[in-house]
Design a protein around this motif. Structure first.
Motif, PDB file in Angstrom:
ATOM      1  N   TYR A 137       9.595  -1.675   5.313  1.00 30.47           N
ATOM      2  CA  TYR A 137       8.872  -3.012   5.758  1.00 30.47           C
ATOM      3  C   TYR A 137       9.850  -3.498   6.749  1.00 30.47           C
ATOM      4  O   TYR A 137      10.343  -4.963   6.742  1.00 30.47           O
ATOM      5  CB  TYR A 137       9.069  -3.869   4.372  1.00 30.47           C
ATOM      6  N   LYS A 163       7.043   2.514   3.267  1.00 27.77           N
ATOM      7  CA  LYS A 163       6.286   2.596   4.604  1.00 27.77           C
ATOM      8  C   LYS A 163       6.601   1.701   5.608  1.00 27.77           C
ATOM      9  O   LYS A 163       7.259   0.533   5.256  1.00 27.77           O
ATOM     10  CB  LYS A 163       5.004   2.511   4.207  1.00 27.77           C
ATOM     11  N   MET A 189       0.758   8.394   1.887  1.00 26.20           N
ATOM     12  CA  MET A 189      -0.413   7.869   1.690  1.00 26.20           C
ATOM     13  C   MET A 189      -1.720   8.230   2.532  1.00 26.20           C
ATOM     14  O   MET A 189      -2.764   8.033   2.340  1.00 26.20           O
ATOM     15  CB  MET A 189      -0.365   6.525   1.543  1.00 26.20           C
ATOM     16  N   ARG A 235     -10.950   0.461   0.259  1.00 28.88           N
ATOM     17  CA  ARG A 235     -10.255   1.092   1.438  1.00 28.88           C
ATOM     18  C   ARG A 235     -10.323   2.684   1.151  1.00 28.88           C
ATOM     19  O   ARG A 235     -11.182   3.085   1.402  1.00 28.88           O
ATOM     20  CB  ARG A 235      -8.888   0.465   1.407  1.00 28.88           C
ATOM     21  N   ARG A 276       4.508   0.430  -8.586  1.00 30.25           N
ATOM     22  CA  ARG A 276       4.897   0.811  -7.068  1.00 30.25           C
ATOM     23  C   ARG A 276       5.482  -0.493  -6.526  1.00 30.25           C
ATOM     24  O   ARG A 276       4.592  -1.701  -6.172  1.00 30.25           O
ATOM     25  CB  ARG A 276       3.478   1.109  -6.110  1.00 30.25           C
ATOM     26  N   LEU A 277       6.567  -0.880  -6.459  1.00 31.68           N
ATOM     27  CA  LEU A 277       7.377  -1.874  -5.730  1.00 31.68           C
ATOM     28  C   LEU A 277       7.334  -1.812  -4.291  1.00 31.68           C
ATOM     29  O   LEU A 277       7.689  -0.592  -3.784  1.00 31.68           O
ATOM     30  CB  LEU A 277       8.629  -1.689  -6.609  1.00 31.68           C
ATOM     31  N   GLY A 278       6.930  -2.891  -4.085  1.00 33.22           N
ATOM     32  CA  GLY A 278       6.909  -3.189  -2.349  1.00 33.22           C
ATOM     33  C   GLY A 278       7.905  -4.429  -1.937  1.00 33.22           C
ATOM     34  O   GLY A 278       8.935  -4.390  -2.066  1.00 33.22           O
ATOM     35  N   ILE A 279       7.135  -5.369  -1.643  1.00 30.76           N
ATOM     36  CA  ILE A 279       7.699  -6.679  -1.026  1.00 30.76           C
ATOM     37  C   ILE A 279       8.949  -7.176  -1.764  1.00 30.76           C
ATOM     38  O   ILE A 279       9.692  -7.808  -1.237  1.00 30.76           O
ATOM     39  CB  ILE A 279       6.473  -7.410  -0.656  1.00 30.76           C
ATOM     40  N   TYR A 307       4.930  -9.964   4.797  1.00 32.46           N
ATOM     41  CA  TYR A 307       4.966  -8.917   5.224  1.00 32.46           C
ATOM     42  C   TYR A 307       4.950  -8.669   6.795  1.00 32.46           C
ATOM     43  O   TYR A 307       5.654  -7.784   7.360  1.00 32.46           O
ATOM     44  CB  TYR A 307       3.890  -8.008   4.568  1.00 32.46           C
ATOM     45  N   HIS A 316      -5.111   0.551  -6.608  1.00 31.62           N
ATOM     46  CA  HIS A 316      -4.199  -0.533  -5.931  1.00 31.62           C
ATOM     47  C   HIS A 316      -5.159  -1.809  -6.274  1.00 31.62           C
ATOM     48  O   HIS A 316      -6.524  -2.006  -6.163  1.00 31.62           O
ATOM     49  CB  HIS A 316      -4.386  -0.225  -4.422  1.00 31.62           C
ATOM     50  N   ASN A 371       1.510  -3.175  -7.909  1.00 29.55           N
ATOM     51  CA  ASN A 371       2.402  -3.591  -6.753  1.00 29.55           C
ATOM     52  C   ASN A 371       3.118  -4.538  -7.303  1.00 29.55           C
ATOM     53  O   ASN A 371       3.061  -4.888  -8.477  1.00 29.55           O
ATOM     54  CB  ASN A 371       1.384  -3.891  -5.728  1.00 29.55           C
ATOM     55  N   SER A 372       3.908  -5.032  -6.416  1.00 32.93           N
ATOM     56  CA  SER A 372       4.750  -6.254  -6.693  1.00 32.93           C
ATOM     57  C   SER A 372       4.280  -7.252  -7.757  1.00 32.93           C
ATOM     58  O   SER A 372       4.846  -7.720  -8.617  1.00 32.93           O
ATOM     59  CB  SER A 372       5.593  -7.014  -5.670  1.00 32.93           C
ATOM     60  N   LYS A 429      -6.178   9.076  -5.590  1.00 31.25           N
ATOM     61  CA  LYS A 429      -6.421   7.752  -5.284  1.00 31.25           C
ATOM     62  C   LYS A 429      -7.686   7.310  -5.740  1.00 31.25           C
ATOM     63  O   LYS A 429      -9.062   8.037  -5.313  1.00 31.25           O
ATOM     64  CB  LYS A 429      -5.984   7.563  -3.862  1.00 31.25           C
TER      65      LYS A 429
HETATM   66  C1  LIG Z   1       2.097  -1.228   0.363  1.00 28.22           C
HETATM   67  C2  LIG Z   1       1.680  -1.041  -0.913  1.00 28.22           C
HETATM   68  C3  LIG Z   1       2.285  -1.221  -2.222  1.00 28.22           C
HETATM   69  C4  LIG Z   1       3.122  -2.349  -2.451  1.00 28.22           C
HETATM   70  O1  LIG Z   1       2.633  -3.545  -2.391  1.00 28.22           O
HETATM   71  P1  LIG Z   1       3.638  -4.975  -2.225  1.00 28.22           P
HETATM   72  O2  LIG Z   1       2.685  -6.038  -2.429  1.00 28.22           O
HETATM   73  O3  LIG Z   1       4.433  -4.955  -1.068  1.00 28.22           O
HETATM   74  O4  LIG Z   1       4.457  -4.750  -3.545  1.00 28.22           O
HETATM   75  C5  LIG Z   1       1.628  -0.584  -3.335  1.00 28.22           C
HETATM   76  N1  LIG Z   1       0.833   0.189  -3.274  1.00 28.22           N
HETATM   77  C6  LIG Z   1       0.170   0.530  -2.189  1.00 28.22           C
HETATM   78  C7  LIG Z   1      -0.975   1.557  -2.331  1.00 28.22           C
HETATM   79  C8  LIG Z   1       0.583   0.057  -0.899  1.00 28.22           C
HETATM   80  O5  LIG Z   1      -0.139   0.590   0.217  1.00 28.22           O
END
Ligand SMILES: *Cc1c(COP(=O)(O)O)cnc(C)c1O
Length: 822
Positions: A496, A492, A538, A589, A675-678, A805, A618, A659-660, A582
């Motif tokens: 980043y 998204k 999302m 949220r 769900r990997l992000g940062i 972020y 989340h 998440n991360s 979800k």
């Molecule tokens: C952005 C997001 C993540 C990733 O989070 P990080 O902290 O960047 O790993 C995971 N799940 C959802 C729903 C998000 O919006």
């Protein structure tokens, strides 16, 4: 079907470990490797269909379905081994045994590739050299490098890199260096080594059979280990240890001068090292790392019998090594891959593979100069190049140079130019549209002029994205979660801030299971540019449903209202669509609450056209210890809510929650998928993770102007930057409109100029910023780092009380992204 056992006797010319790199099926042997992220055995059938007839498979992968598949393959040789990587090494090791030539083996924490490249430049006048392509120094890269050796070579130069104990012994057997270079040892050691001596001990195994070893004795631990332990087991090995401080061994002195450095090298008779002339070598390099690398090179040359004058004249040819393959946006909707190093066959193959990984554009173009290759005839070289071009589906070829031009009969439909200016003046240069263009030329052809003409102009500020670092980070998390847990990566907000298309392309190449974007349009952009793996959206709005479904995107459904809207829409469509449910477990949220569940199940049951792909929620505070109890209660609530949904709909969708931070700190939150992000972008929540992650983004700009300001003057708007001493300031080409937050004004922020931290002076402007460079040597045009490895986004975030972020996503769209791979 015949199952053979080792030793592997093969007539193949190409050793293949990645099915995507196939070039000549009949002449290849495929080593199927069952690794943590990929299983090569999955690709055997497809390779067989393409004509590959020699395979190496692993016993542990031989299940019934594989055996059945193999039994249908006629006329092929299959070797069954315990470990394909070892088998590959054995094949290379037997190949190595055929050649009785000097071989230089290089290891160390830094500088391996540069020393290898420099030595091969320096020694090219006397030797026909075979060397590792790029930094092919791993358990797989080393055997592939050594496999290139043939009868015409008179010197080998190979690098070896390890990350775990017990890896070097195998590489030593494959390389068998006669001369060793231990470049240096860094202070950071990874989790697999308890301390730096353990790491030195392992690396030094590369030199177990060498006649001589070059190293810098100023690395104290390394020197102690070599003189106290290593030499007792390897008494035959002559130590060529050099030092800038000790009076023993080879004494080295560096004098930094105006226009470079002079280097003195004096041998010591008592210690058995040769006495060498004490003239001073001149080089235009000044930084310590380069000088260390050059000193290794000089001593290698002395050892190989070069004299002072020969060395000095060769040293002038050294240039900084950039082995990066860069992907840039070009004019007319093109993408450019710029690669001007490693202009040999191996380098071209690597670059063509990188080109092949890009799906952003269909049409592929190659602009190629004369190549340098030792060991084969000109005709044979261009035959091989022409074969590669056919196999890699290159639609258009531009050949530049006398040599490639005289082999034009091998390249039907290609266009030829004698030199670069001729091409630059031609009409052809403006004819490219919507294509991926690989620009690969030897330095003397000056292909940077072509790049300059085709690249989209920028205002000089760039965000460089290191794709290798990103791959490292992805694999780090994959190792952590294991093979049974799937991975969704969040791309998204323009991934980043890093560039969604290129990042998505890399993730697709590495086989991640899912991508997630915030809005439908982001997903459509990916679909229109070659991304075919599943994508979750999302924030779907009913107005987007049509686009979502026709682009094969999958919406997140978070409330009864949106579920009903979607089911109505899909009923009219008369087809099946995948969605993601979800749940709100505490974020408050988006998401269904516990009280919604009965009605949710009811609605889902009456809509067989809707297929629940996944159920997820989340975590709100997985990065903070103070919320650990809350996180655990979220995990519990998630299971309590998901169980009845699965039961109610009669099947069990994939579940995901972490998440991360959740991946790092709550193994129980990993469920079926994460769900990997940062983390992918190099930011971790635990120190342990941080050591293992690599920096992905570097934001750079340059100095536009330098001035000296007398005491009492002010700098910038609002007269906020008061000058308290005579101050040298530089104006740099980045402002808050580029994403350099105004909060960094007036000394809060610092930037790096030639490695020195320089504070911001005065207020940051929209497009420019002034910095205090009194403490550093700098010139107009010099590079300025806003963030990167040595000035992290974590540090920047802390300074203005925000989170990493935001620092990343703030980098504005007008800042060009440049992607590179080493
Ligand atoms: C952005 C997001 C993540 C990733 O989070 P990080 O902290 O960047 O790993 C995971 N799940 C959802 C729903 C998000 O919006």
């Amino acid at each position: 079907m015949i199952f053979l056992t080792e030793p592997i006797e093969t007539s193949a010319q190409y050793l293949l470990n990645d099915s995507r790199q196939l070039t000549s099926p009949q002449r290849s042997i495929f080593f199927a490797i069952k690794g943590p992220h990929h299983d090569g055995h999955q690709f055997i059938e497809a390779l067989y269909r393409k004509g590959v007839r020699q395979f190496v498979i692993e016993t542990k992968a031989c299940n019934d379905s594989l055996i059945k598949e193999l039994s249908k393959m006629k006329d092929c040789s299959i070797w069954q081994v315990e470990n394909s990587i070892l088998a590959l090494q054995n094949v290379a090791l037997n190949h190595r045994k055929k050649y009785n030539i000097p071989v230089i083996g290089i290891t160390g924490s830094n500088g391996k590739t540069i020393v290898k490249e420099w030595l091969s430049t320096l020694l090219a006048n006397k030797f026909k050299i075979v060397k590792s392509p790029k930094s092919y120094n791993s358990q797989i890269g080393v055997p592939l490098s050594v496999w290139q050796m043939n009868d015409s070579h008179t010197l080998g130069i190979f690098e070896a890199g390890i990350s775990r104990p017990d890896e070097m012994e195998n590489l030593e057997k494959v390389i068998k260096p006669t001369l060793g270079i231990f470049t240096n040892i860094g202070s950071a050691h990874n989790e697999f080594f308890p301390n730096s001596v353990a790491k030195i001990r392992e690396k030094a195994k590369l030199f177990a059979n060498s006649d001589a070893l070059i190293y810098c004795a100023d690395y104290v631990e390394m020197d102690e280990f070599i003189k106290q332990e290593f030499i007792h087991e390897n008494q035959r090995c002559k130590l060529l240890d050099w030092s800038r401080v000790l009076s023993s061994g080879i004494r080295v002195d560096w004098q930094i001068e105006e226009d470079g450095t002079s280097i003195q090298v004096i041998g010591d008779k008592e210690l058995g090292t040769e006495v060498w002339e004490s003239e001073r070598y001149k080089t235009h390099f000044k930084d310590e790392a380069s000088l260390e690398n050059i000193t290794h090179c000089i001593i290698s040359m002395l050892h190989l019998g070069y004299d002072f004058y020969e060395i000095q004249s060769r040293l002038h040819s050294l240039r900084p090594v950039s082995m990066r393959l860069e992907l840039k946006e070009g004019i007319n909707d093109c993408y450019l891959i710029d690669d001007t190093y490693n202009n040999d066959l191996a380098g071209l193959t690597i670059a063509l593979n990188f080109l092949g990984q890009q799906t952003q554009r269909q049409k592929k173009v190659l602009i190629l100069s004369d190549l340098l290759e030792t060991g084969i005839t000109e005709r044979n070289l261009y035959q091989q190049i022409s074969q590669l071009i056919i196999e890699k589906n290159i639609e258009q070829v531009i050949g530049i140079g006398e040599v490639i031009s005289r082999n034009k009969d091998l390249f039907p439909n290609a266009l030829f130019f004698r030199n670069t200016p001729e091409f630059l003046e031609s009409r052809e240069i403006s004819q490219f549209h919507n294509a991926l263009i690989l620009i690969k030329g030897a330095r003397r052809f000056g292909f940077e002029q072509i790049v300059h003409k085709l690249v989209q102009k920028t205002h000089g500020t760039v965000l460089e994205i290191n794709l290798d670092a990103m791959t490292n980070n992805l694999n780090y998390y994959r190792d952590k979660i294991g093979q049974d847990t799937k991975i969704m990566v969040m791309v998204k907000a323009f991934a980043y801030g890093s560039g969604s298309l290129e990042v998505a392309n890399l993730l697709q190449f590495h086989g991640v299971d899912y991508l997630a974007v915030a809005y439908a349009d982001e997903g459509i952009h990916l679909r229109q540019n070659g991304i075919y793996i599943p994508i979750m959206v999302m924030n779907p709005s009913p107005a987007d449903f049509e686009k979502i479904v026709t682009n094969n995107l999958e919406p997140e459904i978070y409330s009864l209202r949106i579920l009903k809207a979607f089911s109505e829409f899909i009923d009219h469509q008369n087809r099946v669509a995948k969605i993601h449910i979800k749940l709100d477990t505490g974020m408050h949220r988006l998401g269904f609450e516990k009280k919604d569940i009965p009605e949710l199940i009811e609605t889902l049951r009456s809509n067989p056209n809707i297929w629940i792909s996944t159920i997820f929620s989340h975590l709100v505070g997985a990065d903070e210890e103070q919320f650990d109890d809350f996180t655990r209660s979220q995990i519990r609530l998630f299971n309590e809510m998901a169980d009845p949904i699965s039961a109610g709909i009669g099947y069990s969708p994939t579940r995901h929650l972490a998440n991360s931070a959740g991946i790092a700190r709550f193994p129980e939150a990993r469920q079926d998928m994460v769900r990997l992000g940062i983390g992918l972008y190099g930011v971790a929540v635990t120190p342990h993770d941080q050591i293992n992650l690599q920096t992905v983004g570097t934001l750079k700009t340059f100095i536009s102007q330098i001035k000296t300001i007398p005491v009492g003057e002010t700098v910038g708007y609002g007269r906020r930057g008061k000058v308290e001493r005579e101050t040298k300031i530089a104006t740099i080409a980045i402002g808050y409109a580029d994403g350099f937050d105004r909060g960094f004004s007036r000394g809060v922020g610092e930037v790096l100029v030639n490695g020195v931290r320089c504070p911001v002076i005065g207020n940051i402007c929209m497009d420019m910023t002034m910095i205090d460079i009194t403490e550093t040597q700098a010139q107009e045009g010099d590079e300025v780092i806003i963030f990167g490895k040595d000035l992290t986004i974590m540090e920047l975030a802390e300074k203005i009380q925000t989170i990493s972020y935001e620092i990343l996503t703030n980098v504005s769209g007008r800042v060009k992204r440049v992607f590179y791979q080493i």
